[in-house]
Motif scaffolding. Structure first.
Motif, PDB file in Angstrom:
ATOM      1  N   PHE A 335       5.690  31.586 -28.351  1.00 49.29           N
ATOM      2  CA  PHE A 335       6.881  31.834 -27.537  1.00 49.29           C
ATOM      3  C   PHE A 335       6.593  32.887 -26.466  1.00 49.29           C
ATOM      4  N   ARG A 336       5.933  33.980 -26.862  1.00 48.05           N
ATOM      5  CA  ARG A 336       5.646  35.043 -25.904  1.00 48.05           C
ATOM      6  C   ARG A 336       4.675  34.579 -24.826  1.00 48.05           C
ATOM      7  N   ILE A 337       3.678  33.824 -25.224  1.00 45.11           N
ATOM      8  CA  ILE A 337       2.723  33.301 -24.249  1.00 45.11           C
ATOM      9  C   ILE A 337       3.420  32.355 -23.268  1.00 45.11           C
ATOM     10  N   THR A 338       4.247  31.477 -23.815  1.00 37.34           N
ATOM     11  CA  THR A 338       4.982  30.533 -22.971  1.00 37.34           C
ATOM     12  C   THR A 338       5.867  31.280 -21.986  1.00 37.34           C
ATOM     13  N   ASN A 339       6.578  32.262 -22.480  1.00 40.36           N
ATOM     14  CA  ASN A 339       7.476  33.050 -21.651  1.00 40.36           C
ATOM     15  C   ASN A 339       6.720  33.692 -20.500  1.00 40.36           C
ATOM     16  N   ARG A 340       5.597  34.276 -20.826  1.00 41.14           N
ATOM     17  CA  ARG A 340       4.804  34.961 -19.803  1.00 41.14           C
ATOM     18  C   ARG A 340       4.193  33.975 -18.811  1.00 41.14           C
ATOM     19  N   ASP A 341       3.581  32.897 -19.300  1.00 43.32           N
ATOM     20  CA  ASP A 341       2.873  31.958 -18.425  1.00 43.32           C
ATOM     21  C   ASP A 341       3.820  31.276 -17.444  1.00 43.32           C
ATOM     22  N   ILE A 342       4.934  30.780 -17.972  1.00 37.99           N
ATOM     23  CA  ILE A 342       5.866  30.079 -17.078  1.00 37.99           C
ATOM     24  C   ILE A 342       6.498  31.062 -16.108  1.00 37.99           C
ATOM     25  N   GLY A 343       6.848  32.237 -16.607  1.00 38.95           N
ATOM     26  CA  GLY A 343       7.413  33.249 -15.723  1.00 38.95           C
ATOM     27  C   GLY A 343       6.467  33.595 -14.586  1.00 38.95           C
ATOM     28  N   SER A 344       5.176  33.661 -14.880  1.00 40.54           N
ATOM     29  CA  SER A 344       4.190  33.972 -13.851  1.00 40.54           C
ATOM     30  C   SER A 344       4.106  32.854 -12.812  1.00 40.54           C
ATOM     31  N   VAL A 345       4.140  31.605 -13.267  1.00 37.27           N
ATOM     32  CA  VAL A 345       4.099  30.474 -12.333  1.00 37.27           C
ATOM     33  C   VAL A 345       5.328  30.501 -11.419  1.00 37.27           C
ATOM     34  N   LEU A 346       6.492  30.741 -11.997  1.00 38.07           N
ATOM     35  CA  LEU A 346       7.718  30.762 -11.200  1.00 38.07           C
ATOM     36  C   LEU A 346       7.738  31.937 -10.224  1.00 38.07           C
ATOM     37  N   ARG A 347       7.130  33.046 -10.640  1.00 38.99           N
ATOM     38  CA  ARG A 347       7.149  34.244  -9.809  1.00 38.99           C
ATOM     39  C   ARG A 347       6.122  34.186  -8.687  1.00 38.99           C
ATOM     40  N   ASN A 348       4.935  33.665  -8.979  1.00 39.56           N
ATOM     41  CA  ASN A 348       3.831  33.743  -8.027  1.00 39.56           C
ATOM     42  C   ASN A 348       3.552  32.448  -7.273  1.00 39.56           C
ATOM     43  N   GLY A 349       4.063  31.330  -7.781  1.00 40.23           N
ATOM     44  CA  GLY A 349       3.832  30.058  -7.117  1.00 40.23           C
ATOM     45  C   GLY A 349       4.952  29.733  -6.140  1.00 40.23           C
ATOM     46  N   PRO A 350       5.029  28.488  -5.706  1.00 38.33           N
ATOM     47  CA  PRO A 350       6.147  28.070  -4.857  1.00 38.33           C
ATOM     48  C   PRO A 350       7.469  28.348  -5.557  1.00 38.33           C
ATOM     49  N   ASP A 351       8.508  28.560  -4.792  1.00 38.72           N
ATOM     50  CA  ASP A 351       9.802  28.882  -5.400  1.00 38.72           C
ATOM     51  C   ASP A 351      10.467  27.584  -5.857  1.00 38.72           C
ATOM     52  N   TYR A 352      10.157  27.187  -7.075  1.00 44.56           N
ATOM     53  CA  TYR A 352      10.703  25.940  -7.619  1.00 44.56           C
ATOM     54  C   TYR A 352      12.219  26.025  -7.794  1.00 44.56           C
ATOM     55  N   ARG A 353      12.740  27.202  -8.080  1.00 40.95           N
ATOM     56  CA  ARG A 353      14.197  27.339  -8.219  1.00 40.95           C
ATOM     57  C   ARG A 353      14.881  26.982  -6.897  1.00 40.95           C
ATOM     58  N   PHE A 354      14.332  27.512  -5.819  1.00 40.80           N
ATOM     59  CA  PHE A 354      14.901  27.248  -4.500  1.00 40.80           C
ATOM     60  C   PHE A 354      14.818  25.763  -4.159  1.00 40.80           C
ATOM     61  N   ALA A 355      13.646  25.176  -4.435  1.00 37.52           N
ATOM     62  CA  ALA A 355      13.459  23.751  -4.144  1.00 37.52           C
ATOM     63  C   ALA A 355      14.425  22.902  -4.958  1.00 37.52           C
ATOM     64  N   PHE A 356      14.625  23.260  -6.217  1.00 34.12           N
ATOM     65  CA  PHE A 356      15.548  22.520  -7.072  1.00 34.12           C
ATOM     66  C   PHE A 356      16.983  22.688  -6.602  1.00 34.12           C
ATOM     67  N   ARG A 357      17.348  23.900  -6.307  1.00 39.37           N
ATOM     68  CA  ARG A 357      18.727  24.171  -5.905  1.00 39.37           C
ATOM     69  C   ARG A 357      19.096  23.443  -4.620  1.00 39.37           C
ATOM     70  N   ASN A 358      18.122  23.281  -3.729  1.00 41.82           N
ATOM     71  CA  ASN A 358      18.401  22.654  -2.438  1.00 41.82           C
ATOM     72  C   ASN A 358      18.040  21.179  -2.373  1.00 41.82           C
ATOM     73  N   GLY A 359      17.689  20.611  -3.523  1.00 37.73           N
ATOM     74  CA  GLY A 359      17.532  19.164  -3.605  1.00 37.73           C
ATOM     75  C   GLY A 359      16.184  18.614  -3.207  1.00 37.73           C
ATOM     76  N   SER A 360      15.220  19.463  -2.874  1.00 36.26           N
ATOM     77  CA  SER A 360      13.919  18.930  -2.488  1.00 36.26           C
ATOM     78  C   SER A 360      13.047  18.600  -3.696  1.00 36.26           C
TER      79      SER A 360
END
Length: 523
Positions: A335-360
């Motif tokens: 759980f801790r590894i998953t939390n850290r790894d995914i959080g790092s991808v979301l923080r340092n990679g493309p902004d997937y939240r923004f892309a999702f929120r805006n429909g792209s």
């Protein structure tokens, strides 16, 4: 020998897999006494809050403007600069800017006057006016009489102004080092001021530039000078932030002079995947003294290193973390590894939240993109990645995020849908929280009413403190129904002890008998 760390889950279908992932995600809690640094998770949480705050402040249409400013990647965080890199070019520019300003005949008086002018612009909230003129004057003073400039700063009585001037004098000093050389400026450090804020800031930036140069002879000469003046030496731990991985062998020479068990771990962490490979190869080679190797692998910093490096073999990461945290379950460590790894991808990679929120991007496309960035984790626990991302995306667009729950049985679906309300929607427009809840039936499960009330209580207290009367008016304007009643109840519970009139007003809003029963007194 590696312990058996396979989760006790056999997945037969996608439905069962996601259900198992959600069960893990919702039930695993932090273990008491685990040896993982809280700072590892704290920074990610802080950046997520800052991202949401910026979007909130941007207002209507703000995301379009932010995208124009930051591009398609749209990465917003509180730490956009890599502070481990050399800032030599920045200091050279400061020196060039200062050369465009004619030095005063009395450089000391010109600098003091510039400081006084700057001090008058420093507001109570620490905002301040233009600093370019002062920085140039400070550079002139540091060029002619650095001891006097430093002494003037140390004697300043206004702590609020001094902390700002400390920063700008440090920048000015580092600009002068680009002309005089670091060794030529080593005498600035004195025994009597070696613990001052200025000395500590300057030593840190000295170390960053020294590390970037990776010159063992220069480091030795500067530390010898510090021995003579009584200043604190520059230790390898400070140099690790900017030392190039290409000269890792030389850094090993320095590390022998440092008794800290995590100096090599810090160095490896600064270099990401390349540093992780170098470090694991070093430990596997067995060339370090046995006592030094044991110090490294038994230190909590090594656990942080494993937590931060998805490029390291997943089984190896779990093995190390299990050894450092004997009381933790395999499920919790994953759980801790998953939390850290995914959080790092979301923080340092493309902004997937923004892309999702805006429909792209759809929710499934976000899951696939993140999974491709974490192939080991995706092969081991695809269901946990899906569960984690649902919690992240639900805050952006709850209705579209529900697509990730589409194949779950009805009861499991609504349990999963309620999970984000206990950990998300902090620091955002409360309307987003309300809109999300409209996709989740109030009576979805025997526990759902209590969970919903608890979420409203926690977020209601926070939003009332943050938004004041605006939040109260927003609650009054909600459509009649259980969510309005729960929002009103949160205000009743948080205010009845200190503002009974306000509590009575909102108690009168509540219509649902199940919720009225929770009012702390009989209305």
């Amino acid at each position: 020998m590696k312990p058996a760390l396979r989760l006790p889950v056999r997945i037969a279908t996608h439905v069962v897999a996601f259900g198992a992932g959600w069960l893990l995600w919702s039930q695993v809690q932090p273990d008491a006494g685990e040896q993982l640094s809280p700072a590892v998770e704290g920074k990610a949480a802080g950046e997520g809050t800052e991202r949401r705050r910026l979007r909130e402040q941007a207002g209507s249409g703000g995301e379009r403007v932010l995208k124009q400013l930051f591009g398609d990647g749209f990465k917003l965080s509180v730490a956009n600069e890599d502070w481990g890199r050399s800032r030599h070019e920045h200091y050279v520019k400061l020196l060039a800017d200062a050369s465009e300003v004619a030095p005063s005949a009395d450089r000391a008086q010109a600098a003091r006057s510039a400081i006084d002018d700057f001090a008058r612009t420093v507001a109570a909230d620490d905002r301040f006016g233009a600093s370019g003129e002062m920085t140039s004057r400070l550079i002139h003073w540091m060029q002619s009489d650095p001891d006097a400039a430093i002494a003037h700063l140390e004697a300043m009585e206004d702590n609020r102004v001094r902390k700002h001037v400390t920063y700008f004098l440090t920048q000015a000093a580092m600009a002068v080092t680009t002309q005089e050389g670091l060794l030529g400026c080593a005498d600035w450090f004195k025994a009597e001021t070696r613990n001052s804020d200025f000395s500590n800031q300057l030593r840190s930036q000295f170390a960053r530039e020294l590390g970037a140069k990776a010159d063992l002879n220069e480091i030795t000469a500067i530390n010898q000078r510090f021995d003579q003046t009584g200043a604190h030496p520059i230790l390898p731990k400070l140099l690790a932030t900017s030392w190039p991985i290409e000269k890792a062998g030389d850094f090993l020479v320095l590390a022998k002079q440092d008794n800290s068990p995590d100096v090599l771990t810090d160095f490896a962490m600064k270099h990401g995947e390349e540093g992780a490979r170098w470090f694991e190869n070093l430990l596997a080679a067995g060339t370090l003294p046995p006592e030094k190797q044991e110090e490294i692998i038994s230190n909590r910093a090594y656990g942080d290193f494993m937590l931060r490096n998805p490029s390291v073999d997943l089984e190896r990461r779990l093995e190390v973390l299990a050894a450092l945290n004997p009381g933790s379950t395999p499920e919790h460590l994953l759980f801790r590894i998953t939390n850290r790894d995914i959080g790092s991808v979301l923080r340092n990679g493309p902004d997937y939240r923004f892309a999702f929120r805006n429909g792209s991007m759809t929710a499934e496309e976000v899951v696939n993109a993140v999974s491709s960035s974490l192939p080991q984790l995706a092969a081991r626990s695809p269901e946990v990645i899906r569960a984690y991302l649902f919690g992240e995306l639900a805050e952006e667009d709850g209705a579209k995020a529900m697509a990730l729950l589409g194949n779950l049985p009805e009861e499991e679906k609504w349990k999963a849908a309620m999970r984000p309300v206990t950990s998300m929607f902090h620091g955002v427009n409360p309307q987003q929280f309300y809109d999300y809840l409209q996709h989740v039936p109030v009576d979805a499960s025997p526990e759902s009413v209590n969970e919903r009330i608890k979420a409203w209580t926690n977020l209601g207290r926070e939003n009332h403190a943050r938004l004041g009367d605006g939040y109260l008016n927003w609650v009054k304007g909600l459509p009649d129904g259980p969510d309005k009643d729960m929002a009103a109840l949160s205000i009743v519970e948080s205010s009845h002890a200190k503002d009974r009139k306000l509590a009575d007003e909102f108690a009168g809003i509540i219509k649902d008998d199940r919720i009225r029963q929770r009012i702390p007194w009989k209305p």
